[in-house]
Structures are given as C-alpha cells and as structure tokens.
Write an enzyme that holds these catalytic residues in place. Structure first.
Site, PDB file in Angstrom:
ATOM      1  N   SER A  93     -79.014 -58.010 -13.031  1.00  0.00           N
ATOM      2  CA  SER A  93     -78.156 -57.764 -11.864  1.00  0.00           C
ATOM      3  C   SER A  93     -78.367 -56.424 -11.169  1.00  0.00           C
ATOM      4  CB  SER A  93     -76.680 -57.891 -12.246  1.00  0.00           C
ATOM      5  OG  SER A  93     -76.309 -59.243 -12.290  1.00  0.00           O
TER       6      SER A  93
ATOM      7  N   LYS B 155     -70.549 -50.039  -7.609  1.00  0.00           N
ATOM      8  CA  LYS B 155     -70.290 -51.480  -7.742  1.00  0.00           C
ATOM      9  C   LYS B 155     -68.812 -51.685  -8.051  1.00  0.00           C
ATOM     10  CE  LYS B 155     -72.196 -55.591 -10.075  1.00  0.00           C
ATOM     11  NZ  LYS B 155     -73.147 -56.080 -11.097  1.00  0.00           N
TER      12      LYS B 155
ATOM     13  N   SER C 133     -76.387 -59.617  -9.334  1.00  0.00           N
ATOM     14  CA  SER C 133     -75.060 -59.571  -8.768  1.00  0.00           C
ATOM     15  C   SER C 133     -74.730 -58.264  -8.039  1.00  0.00           C
ATOM     16  CB  SER C 133     -74.024 -59.779  -9.863  1.00  0.00           C
ATOM     17  OG  SER C 133     -74.035 -58.680 -10.760  1.00  0.00           O
TER      18      SER C 133
END
Lengths: 472, 99
Positions: free
Chosen positions: A173, A74, A149
């Site tokens: 997330s 990420k 996310s």
C-alpha cells in the site's frame, strides 16, 4: 524544492516555514479539487505550526532536521483532536485522543502536517476507489487510479502538494501507489517504525513508511520516524543505522538478484518487465553483479496473503461495534445495534474481507486456510533467506502494470492481483521500496522494487539511490 | 473445496455481526467463492512438516518496569463515544427490560 532543501533554507533563516506552507497550500488550492488527495486539509494548524518553527529559528533554537517541511499524513494515522477517518463511514466524527508515535516524531523534527490523505477504506485496496469519500486521481492522468491503499499520500507528493508523505503498507500500500504516481515509496522492516497510533488492519504485516520525490528525502523521513518505541510491543530494539550518509556509496561489488518468478508471474506487463531489465543493466553498469534468482515460494504469496490479512482484519475490525467511538446506528438491543452499525458503517470491500477472514478462521476451515497460509509464510521466509545468502538485494517490478483506468478492476480478485510483487516482503517482514524508473508504453510511470533482508535498509536505499542517479 | 453456498456466507456474516441484505449475499457469495478458489494452490500444498509463522520474528514477551504513570485520556475517550452516562459507555438494552 526538495524536503532537504526546504529544511536547510528554513534552518538557515533564508526562508520562513510560513512562506513554505503558504506556497504549498496555494498549490493544493489549485489542483486538489480534481485530484482529491486529501480527506482534510488542516491549513490553520499548519500555519500555526509553521509560525512556531519560525519562532524557534528566530530564537536561535534547533528547529529540527525537517524544519518547515510540509508533510501529508495518511488518514489512518491518529492525530489528536483532528478527525481520523480511515476513509470509512464507521469512524465518522471520531477525533483520536492521542497522536501516533510517528506524528509526535514529525512534530519534534519540525515537519508541518498539511492534513490527512485519502485511502482505500481501512487500507484495504489498491486504487483508493474503496474510499467512502470517493477516489483520488492520478496526477499524471486523472482518468487513471493513483494506486492504493495510500493513494492520497502518493498523489500529494506527485502533485507537489507536499514534498513528503506518510503511508502504511500491509501488502504493498505504499510501494504500489508510489510506482503508479512516479514517486519513491518505502516499506521499512517490520518493527522498524512504531505502529502505535496506526489504525490496525493486519497487525503482523502493517508497517508505516515514507513517500518522497527523491530517495534522499525518503531516507531523511525514514531516519526521523524509525527507531524503538516502547509503546509498540513489536518495535525493534536494535539501534538504527543511519542511511543518508551512505546513499552515495554506490553499488560496486554488490550482488543483485532479479527475481524470476516476479518478472514472469501472471499479468506482469512486458513494458514493466523491460524497465526492470533496464534497471538491472543500470546496476550492472554501476558495478553490481546482477543475476537472475529463483525465489519459488513467492508464487504462493498472493493466496497466503488473502487468507492471513483478512483473518487478522476480521479480528482487528471487531472493535467497530458502535459502543466506544465513531458511528452508532441505534437499535432496540445492543446486539441489533452492533449488526446495524457494522453493516451500515463498513463499505463493500471491508465487508468482503471481514467475511473472508471470519470464514478462514472458522471451525472446520482453520487448518485448510489460515493454518496453511501461515505455513506458506514460513516457506517464503526460507526461500528469501536462501536468496539472501547469495545476494545483497533483490529487484522486481513493483506493480504488474502502470496506472489503470478508474473502474477497470471492479472484480475483487482482479484488484488483488496488483499486489503480487509487493506481498512477499510483507509476509517475510523484510524492507522493500519502489523507485521510479522511467515510463511504460503508455507514458505513465513505472516503479522498480528493491527488496532487502530484514534490517538492511542501508543497502536497499543505496541501490535505490543508484537507480535514481542512473535516470537523472 | 471452492464451492461456497449462500447459506454458508449468511452464517459467516452472522458470526461477524453483520446483517447483510439478500442482494449483498447474492453479490458476495460468488466473489468469496472465487477468492477461495484462487487459494486452491495453497490448499493443495503438502505442508505437514512446515511450522507455521504467525509473525515475521520470533518475538519474546516484552516487559517494562511497573511504574505508575498518568494516562489522562479518560475524558477524551468518553468525549468521543456515541453515548455515555456517569463516566461509562451507554448502550441499548442487553438483557431486555429490567424486571
């Protein structure tokens, strides 16, 4: 091939890490243009790292437990000399001067980073639509969101770009995009995985965790990244019980609570509830004692979270002022430079949360909002503790619905409601994971959430492995 | 307490060092009001006897031995800055022109 199969083959010298990486890069070449999982693919560095692993194998050295396994990171995890953007314009051009602890641990384990994945800006969102670089798309249906996310990481695993990925989970997330993309996503106990080098959103809630296609792969990644780190003052010093050798232990005699409030909350779709009921039956068939349980305070979790997380974010994001890194919008005075840099650098969702948090912390409103939300946090922890006196794990839906259409939730509050089932575990600091368990009425993946008491990842993974086995 | 005026939003933006346009204020005011209205369930709770939780665990202060170590990132940190001078971050005028 699973991550564990790749590692075994590379360690045994049956496959080269280079061949593994080339194969995954070519898959990325085919489907990445329509899916947008990555902000940056670091092909050259990946091939160089693969060659280094192959050299270790050739030299008879231990190349590590994840030797040659491709992984996607990420883009809010710091990587030395490689841009880390948080999918925000305000970090344009920034290359961190250090690696996150998890990045160091992965390299030491022989894993190969393929690049940095897309996210909602600063991890604020549930669809990746708040990325400054455009949304990622769900590999099962590209008209649908992948969740967020950590949407890019979920897409990378679901599309086969990498067998493993890392995300961060502040209010769901990791788990929510895992559910929407049909992969496994794990939020460990708060403090289990070092946050050193994770760009902060809400520091009392943030936790790094694995994405994988299988529970065993997720467990293997968890074992590599978890453990005490003196560079994170909230890191848990207790020894880390290994989870992988317990995955096949089954659930006979375990007490499983089906959380009533999280199955009946506003907006939870009947087809999702039906899959959770099927999961409860599968666990009962495997020998667990399954009962419904009420955890009353979780219904206040969403409201409390959307005061606490923005409050912490407004403080954490004060550091983006154009002085030390990232974007600077020039102005005649420093004060104007701050204002213009921040206003032009942050996207709308981040601006909204900074203002919400600033308001919740401001004089006259602090007690009514932030103070009260912190007390609700106490209530949620108490109610979970009561539930864990009677149950070993709790289950619920991960997300209220299957993947929704891009653009369907333009209203911020509608977007926030996606997090209703995942938020309570963040507020309590407990581990929770999402495991795929069939599909909804639209044929898209449904995730079942398995929650456990603090530090009890072992039981959580055991239950997830049983659910995975029941679907096989 | 769900009402939130445009002026209050403008004030909060100023506190957060944001310079919002009129359009942004028009957009954010009703959105923030709706989010705060949604928190009315928490606001309405009587929690006088409940202690707040700021963190999942009752953390103690964390100490380590005071050992000198090389940090060694100064040049890398400065290299990432928008503007530097003499090993420092350079910013626009803070106090106006020098006398």
């Amino acid at each position: 091939m699973s991550a564990l199969e790749i590692a075994a083959a590379v360690r045994a010298g049956e496959r080269t890490a280079r061949a593994v990486v080339e194969e995954h890069l070519s898959l990325i070449g085919v489907r990445e243009p329509e899916l947008h999982a990555f902000n940056l693919v670091t092909a050259e560095q990946a091939l160089a790292a693969a060659d280094a692993v192959d050299a270790r194998v050739a030299a008879g050295e231990d190349p590590g437990p994840l030797a040659g396994v491709p992984i996607a990171l990420k883009d809010n995890l710091c990587t030395t000399a490689i841009p880390t953007t948080c999918s925000s314009k305000i970090l344009a051009g920034w290359k961190p001067p250090y690696d996150a602890t998890v990045v160091e641990r992965l390299a030491a384990a022989g894993a190969i980073s393929l690049g940095k994945t897309n996210l909602d800006e600063f991890a604020m969102g549930s669809s990746t639509e708040h990325s400054a670089f455009g949304p990622s798309k769900n590999p099962h249906d590209i008209t649908k969101v992948p969740g967020g996310s950590s949407g890019g990481s979920a897409v990378a695993v679901a599309a086969g770009f990498a067998p493993l990925a890392l995300g961060s989970d502040t209010g769901g997330s990791i788990r929510q995009p895992a559910a929407l993309c049909g992969v496994v996503g794990v939020k460990p106990t708060y403090g289990r995985v070092s946050r050193y080098g994770l760009v902060a959103f809400a520091s009392s809630l943030d936790q790094i965790g694995p994405f994988a296609a299988t529970v065993a792969d997720a467990a293997a990644l968890y074992e590599v990244i978890a453990g005490y780190d003196p560079r994170d003052s909230t890191s848990i010093p207790e020894a880390l019980p290994p989870v992988r050798h317990r995955l096949d232990d089954g659930v006979a005699g375990l007490r499983v609570g089906l959380v009533t409030e999280l199955c009946q909350a506003e907006g939870i779709a009947p087809d999702v509830v039906a899959r959770v009921a099927a999961a409860a039956e599968a666990l009962a068939a495997a020998g667990a004692k399954v009962e419904e349980v009420s955890v009353p305070a979780v219904i206040y979790g969403l409201s409390a979270y959307y005061l606490i997380a923005p409050a912490e974010a407004s403080s954490n994001l004060a550091r983006y002022d154009g002085v030390r890194y990232g974007l600077r919008v020039d102005a005649p005075t420093t004060a104007e430079m701050y204002d213009r840099t921040r206003t032009e650098g942050f996207g709308p969702e981040v601006l909204r949360r900074i203002m919400l948090g600033t308001y919740a912390l401001s004089a006259g409103y602090y007690d009514a909002y932030y103070g009260k939300a912190q007390k609700v946090r106490t209530l949620i922890i108490r109610d979970f503790q009561a539930a864990y006196e009677r149950f070993d794990v709790l289950i619920s839906p991960t997300s209220p619905t299957t993947a929704f259409a891009l653009g369907a939730k333009a209203d911020p509050l509608a977007m926030y409601l996606n997090d209703i089932c995942t938020i309570p575990s963040n507020l309590a600091g407990h581990p929770a994971m999402s495991v795929p368990f069939g599909v909804g009425a639209d044929g898209l993946p449904v995730g079942v959430q398995v929650m456990a008491n603090a530090l009890d990842e072992v039981t959580m993974f055991q239950v997830a492995a049983t659910l995975e086995g029941a679907m096989a | 307490m769900a009402s939130l005026s445009r002026e209050e939003v403008a004030h909060v933006a100023q506190l957060a060092r944001l310079n919002l346009t009129d359009e942004q204020l028009d957009t954010f005011t009703p959105q923030l009001a709706a989010i705060l209205a949604n928190a009315a369930d928490v606001e309405a709770l009587d929690l006088d006897d409940v202690p707040p939780t700021s963190h999942p665990y009752p953390l103690q202060n964390v100490w380590r031995p005071d050992v000198v170590r090389q940090s060694g990132v100064r040049d890398a940190v400065l290299a990432a800055a928008p503007a530097t001078q003499d090993g420092m971050f350079r910013v626009p005028s803070v106090l106006g022109d020098a006398p």
